[in-house]
Design an enzyme around this catalytic site. Structure first.
Site, mmCIF file in Angstrom:
data_model
loop_
_atom_site.group_PDB
_atom_site.id
_atom_site.type_symbol
_atom_site.label_atom_id
_atom_site.label_comp_id
_atom_site.label_asym_id
_atom_site.label_seq_id
_atom_site.Cartn_x
_atom_site.Cartn_y
_atom_site.Cartn_z
ATOM 1 N N GLY A 31 0.799 -1.219 0.000
ATOM 2 C CA GLY A 31 0.000 0.000 0.000
ATOM 3 C C GLY A 31 0.832 1.270 0.000
ATOM 4 O O GLY A 31 2.027 1.248 -0.271
ATOM 5 N N LEU A 33 0.327 3.721 -2.151
ATOM 6 C CA LEU A 33 0.650 3.536 -3.564
ATOM 7 C C LEU A 33 1.204 4.794 -4.218
ATOM 8 O O LEU A 33 0.816 5.912 -3.893
ATOM 9 C CB LEU A 33 -0.606 3.086 -4.320
ATOM 10 C CG LEU A 33 -1.278 1.811 -3.802
ATOM 11 C CD1 LEU A 33 -2.516 1.479 -4.646
ATOM 12 C CD2 LEU A 33 -0.316 0.631 -3.784
ATOM 13 N N HIS A 34 2.107 4.573 -5.163
ATOM 14 C CA HIS A 34 2.709 5.665 -5.933
ATOM 15 C C HIS A 34 2.789 5.231 -7.396
ATOM 16 O O HIS A 34 2.290 4.143 -7.760
ATOM 17 C CB HIS A 34 4.081 6.024 -5.356
ATOM 18 C CG HIS A 34 4.993 4.842 -5.161
ATOM 19 N ND1 HIS A 34 5.475 4.091 -6.205
ATOM 20 C CD2 HIS A 34 5.473 4.256 -4.024
ATOM 21 C CE1 HIS A 34 6.245 3.123 -5.743
ATOM 22 N NE2 HIS A 34 6.249 3.181 -4.422
ATOM 23 N N GLY A 36 5.074 3.986 -9.117
ATOM 24 C CA GLY A 36 5.716 2.685 -9.345
ATOM 25 C C GLY A 36 4.679 1.567 -9.291
ATOM 26 O O GLY A 36 4.613 0.700 -10.177
ATOM 27 N N HIS A 37 3.861 1.595 -8.246
ATOM 28 C CA HIS A 37 2.773 0.610 -8.146
ATOM 29 C C HIS A 37 1.816 0.763 -9.333
ATOM 30 O O HIS A 37 1.327 -0.225 -9.892
ATOM 31 C CB HIS A 37 1.982 0.816 -6.853
ATOM 32 C CG HIS A 37 2.788 0.668 -5.595
ATOM 33 N ND1 HIS A 37 3.052 1.718 -4.754
ATOM 34 C CD2 HIS A 37 3.372 -0.418 -5.025
ATOM 35 C CE1 HIS A 37 3.763 1.294 -3.710
ATOM 36 N NE2 HIS A 37 3.976 0.002 -3.859
ATOM 37 N N GLN A 61 7.621 -10.000 7.412
ATOM 38 C CA GLN A 61 8.810 -9.615 6.649
ATOM 39 C C GLN A 61 9.568 -8.447 7.285
ATOM 40 O O GLN A 61 10.553 -7.973 6.730
ATOM 41 C CB GLN A 61 8.466 -9.315 5.186
ATOM 42 C CG GLN A 61 7.682 -8.038 4.954
ATOM 43 C CD GLN A 61 7.221 -7.927 3.506
ATOM 44 O OE1 GLN A 61 6.372 -8.705 3.049
ATOM 45 N NE2 GLN A 61 7.791 -6.989 2.769
ATOM 46 N N VAL A 176 10.309 2.760 -11.602
ATOM 47 C CA VAL A 176 9.767 4.099 -11.888
ATOM 48 C C VAL A 176 10.449 5.086 -10.939
ATOM 49 O O VAL A 176 10.540 4.837 -9.731
ATOM 50 C CB VAL A 176 8.234 4.129 -11.703
ATOM 51 C CG1 VAL A 176 7.691 5.535 -11.914
ATOM 52 C CG2 VAL A 176 7.573 3.149 -12.680
ATOM 53 N N MET A 184 11.102 5.691 -6.865
ATOM 54 C CA MET A 184 9.906 5.871 -6.033
ATOM 55 C C MET A 184 9.827 4.755 -4.995
ATOM 56 O O MET A 184 10.121 3.598 -5.292
ATOM 57 C CB MET A 184 8.664 5.844 -6.912
ATOM 58 C CG MET A 184 8.591 7.059 -7.782
ATOM 59 S SD MET A 184 6.901 7.397 -8.235
ATOM 60 C CE MET A 184 7.163 8.895 -9.175
ATOM 61 N N SER A 186 7.503 3.905 -1.100
ATOM 62 C CA SER A 186 6.596 4.375 -0.040
ATOM 63 C C SER A 186 7.404 4.967 1.110
ATOM 64 O O SER A 186 6.938 5.843 1.828
ATOM 65 C CB SER A 186 5.741 3.214 0.476
ATOM 66 O OG SER A 186 5.101 2.573 -0.605
HETATM 67 P P1 AMP Z 1 5.800 -2.537 -1.872
HETATM 68 O O1 AMP Z 1 4.455 -1.921 -1.684
HETATM 69 O O2 AMP Z 1 6.936 -1.635 -1.553
HETATM 70 O O3 AMP Z 1 5.910 -3.899 -1.222
HETATM 71 O O4 AMP Z 1 5.931 -2.807 -3.436
HETATM 72 C C1 AMP Z 1 4.959 -3.532 -4.135
HETATM 73 C C2 AMP Z 1 5.468 -3.799 -5.531
HETATM 74 O O5 AMP Z 1 5.704 -2.559 -6.194
HETATM 75 C C3 AMP Z 1 6.783 -4.570 -5.553
HETATM 76 O O6 AMP Z 1 6.761 -5.512 -6.610
HETATM 77 C C4 AMP Z 1 7.791 -3.483 -5.806
HETATM 78 O O7 AMP Z 1 8.967 -3.931 -6.447
HETATM 79 C C5 AMP Z 1 7.009 -2.566 -6.716
HETATM 80 N N1 AMP Z 1 7.584 -1.224 -6.696
HETATM 81 C C6 AMP Z 1 7.855 -0.459 -5.600
HETATM 82 N N2 AMP Z 1 8.465 0.696 -5.963
HETATM 83 C C7 AMP Z 1 8.590 0.653 -7.313
HETATM 84 C C8 AMP Z 1 9.141 1.536 -8.292
HETATM 85 N N3 AMP Z 1 9.681 2.700 -7.954
HETATM 86 N N4 AMP Z 1 9.088 1.171 -9.588
HETATM 87 C C9 AMP Z 1 8.538 -0.020 -9.946
HETATM 88 N N5 AMP Z 1 8.003 -0.897 -9.083
HETATM 89 C C10 AMP Z 1 8.027 -0.568 -7.785
#
Ligand code: AMP
Length: 283
Positions: A31, A33-34, A36-37, A61, A176, A184, A186
């Site tokens: 969550g 979210l930005h 990248g998500h 984790q 991203v 990017m 969170s």
């Molecule tokens: P997280 O919410 O940080 O667990 O990330 C969820 C998914 O989003 C994971 O597969 C991350 O690798 C991907 N993700 C997080 N940040 C980025 C980003 N800047 N660019 C691309 N994917 C991302």
């Protein structure tokens, strides 16, 4: 778009969708979210006909003293971004349902998890693989999308999926970045304005490494030394690791080539940031 918190209801919905022949695309996240998500969701929207997003800050984790409690959460703005990206179902379970009293089963990928983030965050990947495996069982996806931002995580999940014969296609998506190059994350909200500027040292260091590689440098040690000096030129920067690894095995390389990835983890003040790039690719 529907938000489902109940695990059994979610599983029933997804099993029914599969029976109707729908192709389920799945994006697991924690969550906050930005963009990248969003890139993962947009690709999932193109490739599947039921787009499922999970939002779950997974306690297993996080290590002792890490940021589980303070990890940023904002379900209402996440729901707005998800809806705009075309998500059909958000799965947002409670930790008690995912890990009820008596929970005792974990998935452990060996080898790949001994290095990089696995070394500095013991137990982290065991938590990641366990929750992703559980989410796959609940959501029953045909494909799941992950970001290369978490390069080691993607390699570990590919290994788990192959080793356990999970019928899920794993799709890796490019990192991203903000306009100034910061990857990017969170966790970027933890950065003060000064730290936010200092955090650019990570992408700057990746660019320096690419310039050296393009200029003919083939010694991993020499590149790591230059990258390390760049990072340490920032006050308050603490290097967790800087490694050049083979892209699939994640084994350290001494001579760099087309399959080399530079991975780094650096603490800027209290915030731990990670980034990576193929050595011969522009950032
Ligand atoms: P997280 O919410 O940080 O667990 O990330 C969820 C998914 O989003 C994971 O597969 C991350 O690798 C991907 N993700 C997080 N940040 C980025 C980003 N800047 N660019 C691309 N994917 C991302």
């Amino acid at each position: 778009m529907q938000i489902i918190t109940d695990l059994n209801q979610m599983q029933q919905r997804c099993l029914a969708a599969r029976e109707q022949g729908r192709r389920i695309a799945f994006v697991p996240t924690m969550g906050y979210l930005h963009a990248g998500h969003r890139s993962l969701l947009e690709e999932g929207r193109k490739r599947g006909d039921l787009l499922v997003l999970s939002i779950f800050v997974n306690p297993t984790q996080f290590g002792q003293g890490e940021d589980f409690e303070s990890y940023p959460r904002d379900l209402s703005s996440d729901a707005a971004l998800a809806e705009a990206a075309g998500v059909d179902l958000i799965f947002a379970p409670e930790a008690q349902q995912m890990y009820p009293r008596g929970y005792a089963t974990y998935v452990d990928v060996e080898g790949l998890t001994d290095t990089l983030c696995g070394r500095s965050r013991p137990g982290h990947f065991r938590g990641v693989t366990t929750v992703v495996c559980k989410l796959f069982t609940i959501v029953q996806p045909h494909l799941a999308l992950f970001g290369c931002k978490d390069f080691q995580q993607l390699a570990v999940i590919r290994r788990m999926t192959a080793d356990l014969n999970l019928p899920v296609e794993i799709v890796g998506m490019p990192i991203v970045r903000e306009a100034d190059g910061l990857a990017m994350s969170s966790r970027n909200v933890y950065l003060s304005p000064e730290e936010r500027t200092r955090a650019l040292a990570l992408v700057d260091a990746l660019r320096l490494a690419a310039r050296l590689a393009h200029g003919g440098e083939r010694s991993a040690a020499a590149i790591i030394e230059a990258v390390s000096a760049r990072i340490l030129s920032e006050p308050d920067a603490l290097i967790d690791y800087i490694q050049i690894c083979q892209k699939d095995s994640l084994e350290d390389q001494s001579v760099v080539g087309r399959d080399s990835v530079l991975l780094l983890a650096v603490k800027i003040g209290k915030t731990r940031l990670i980034d990576n790039n193929y050595l011969f690719e522009e950032v």
